[in-house]
Design a protein around this motif. Structure first.
Motif, PDB file in Angstrom:
ATOM      1  N   VAL A 159     -16.556   0.537  -0.200  1.00 45.97           N
ATOM      2  CA  VAL A 159     -15.634   0.124   0.859  1.00 45.97           C
ATOM      3  C   VAL A 159     -14.872   1.334   1.386  1.00 45.97           C
ATOM      4  O   VAL A 159     -14.753   1.528   2.602  1.00 45.97           O
ATOM      5  N   ALA A 160     -14.361   2.167   0.491  1.00 49.66           N
ATOM      6  CA  ALA A 160     -13.623   3.358   0.915  1.00 49.66           C
ATOM      7  C   ALA A 160     -14.541   4.344   1.627  1.00 49.66           C
ATOM      8  O   ALA A 160     -14.186   4.862   2.695  1.00 49.66           O
ATOM      9  N   GLY A 212      -8.846  -5.740   2.478  1.00 49.80           N
ATOM     10  CA  GLY A 212      -9.627  -6.385   3.524  1.00 49.80           C
ATOM     11  C   GLY A 212      -8.809  -6.777   4.739  1.00 49.80           C
ATOM     12  O   GLY A 212      -9.312  -7.451   5.640  1.00 49.80           O
ATOM     13  N   LYS A 213      -7.557  -6.345   4.796  1.00 48.44           N
ATOM     14  CA  LYS A 213      -6.671  -6.710   5.909  1.00 48.44           C
ATOM     15  C   LYS A 213      -6.357  -5.527   6.824  1.00 48.44           C
ATOM     16  O   LYS A 213      -5.472  -5.607   7.656  1.00 48.44           O
ATOM     17  N   GLY A 214      -7.062  -4.422   6.647  1.00 45.36           N
ATOM     18  CA  GLY A 214      -6.866  -3.264   7.518  1.00 45.36           C
ATOM     19  C   GLY A 214      -5.737  -2.334   7.112  1.00 45.36           C
ATOM     20  O   GLY A 214      -5.394  -1.412   7.856  1.00 45.36           O
ATOM     21  N   ILE A 215      -5.164  -2.548   5.940  1.00 41.64           N
ATOM     22  CA  ILE A 215      -4.040  -1.713   5.515  1.00 41.64           C
ATOM     23  C   ILE A 215      -4.502  -0.286   5.211  1.00 41.64           C
ATOM     24  O   ILE A 215      -3.840   0.677   5.616  1.00 41.64           O
ATOM     25  N   ALA A 216      -5.622  -0.124   4.529  1.00 41.51           N
ATOM     26  CA  ALA A 216      -6.111   1.231   4.232  1.00 41.51           C
ATOM     27  C   ALA A 216      -6.396   1.988   5.522  1.00 41.51           C
ATOM     28  O   ALA A 216      -6.084   3.180   5.630  1.00 41.51           O
ATOM     29  N   GLY A 238       0.830  -1.200   0.000  1.00 44.60           N
ATOM     30  CA  GLY A 238       0.000   0.000   0.000  1.00 44.60           C
ATOM     31  C   GLY A 238       0.856   1.238   0.000  1.00 44.60           C
ATOM     32  O   GLY A 238       2.061   1.181   0.278  1.00 44.60           O
ATOM     33  N   SER A 239       0.219   2.350  -0.301  1.00 42.44           N
ATOM     34  CA  SER A 239       0.946   3.621  -0.324  1.00 42.44           C
ATOM     35  C   SER A 239      -0.056   4.757  -0.172  1.00 42.44           C
ATOM     36  O   SER A 239      -1.241   4.608  -0.482  1.00 42.44           O
ATOM     37  N   TYR A 240       0.443   5.883   0.330  1.00 42.31           N
ATOM     38  CA  TYR A 240      -0.372   7.101   0.330  1.00 42.31           C
ATOM     39  C   TYR A 240       0.522   8.306   0.172  1.00 42.31           C
ATOM     40  O   TYR A 240       1.708   8.267   0.466  1.00 42.31           O
ATOM     41  N   TYR A 241      -0.084   9.382  -0.338  1.00 41.70           N
ATOM     42  CA  TYR A 241       0.592  10.676  -0.402  1.00 41.70           C
ATOM     43  C   TYR A 241      -0.162  11.652   0.475  1.00 41.70           C
ATOM     44  O   TYR A 241      -1.355  11.481   0.753  1.00 41.70           O
TER      45      TYR A 241
END
Length: 161
Positions: A122-123, A88-92, A60-63
């Motif tokens: 989901v988001a 579905g693993k809680g990463i977000a 995963g990644s975010y800016y």
């Protein structure tokens, strides 16, 4: 597990990034973007970009960047991507919680998502659970690959108590 991204990390994350923009279901990025263009957009232009790594895999990644300048500079904006096999693993959730901590540390007081595709249930549900409110709806602002024109949502959270 969450750390600043490197160019090498992004290159390893590129297959996920590329697949997400090619699906044209969640991001308004050109589906034929090159890895160089994507790196500039995701890693160079924002203030900070992070990667979620587990056992040597970039999942995963975010800016994080300013949402506006001047009188609006206290509000930041973020974008998140998670590899399909890791959903579905809680990463977000972890990425979003981390981004809020980073935003506060950088002096931001609020976070705004400008264009959450309304069909990305989901988001939308996760952002609501994490305290974001829908403050606006833009009709038919996103051309979904399968569903045609769908609405986008503006979501917002005040970060400071």
């Amino acid at each position: 597990m969450i750390r600043p991204i490197t160019k090498c990390d992004f290159e390893l994350f590129w297959p996920t990034f590329s697949a997400i923009i090619e699906h044209q279901e969640t991001y308004a990025f050109a589906p034929n973007m090159t890895v160089e263009q994507a790196y500039d957009l995701w890693c160079e232009q924002p203030l900070k970009t992070f990667v979620y790594e587990e056992q040597g895999e970039q999942l995963g990644s975010y800016y994080l960047k300013n949402n506006a300048a001047g009188p609006g500079s206290h509000v930041c904006n973020c974008g998140y991507m998670v590899a399909e096999q890791a959903r579905g693993k809680g990463i977000a959730r972890q990425l979003c919680e981390h981004s809020q901590q980073q935003a506060i540390a950088l002096g931001f007081q609020a976070m705004q998502f400008n264009s959450v595709v309304s069909t990305n249930a989901v988001a939308v549900q996760l952002w609501k659970k994490l305290g974001f409110s829908i403050v606006g709806r833009v009709p038919k602002a996103y051309l979904h690959r399968q569903l045609g024109y769908v609405d986008t949502l503006v979501m917002y959270k005040w970060l400071i108590d």
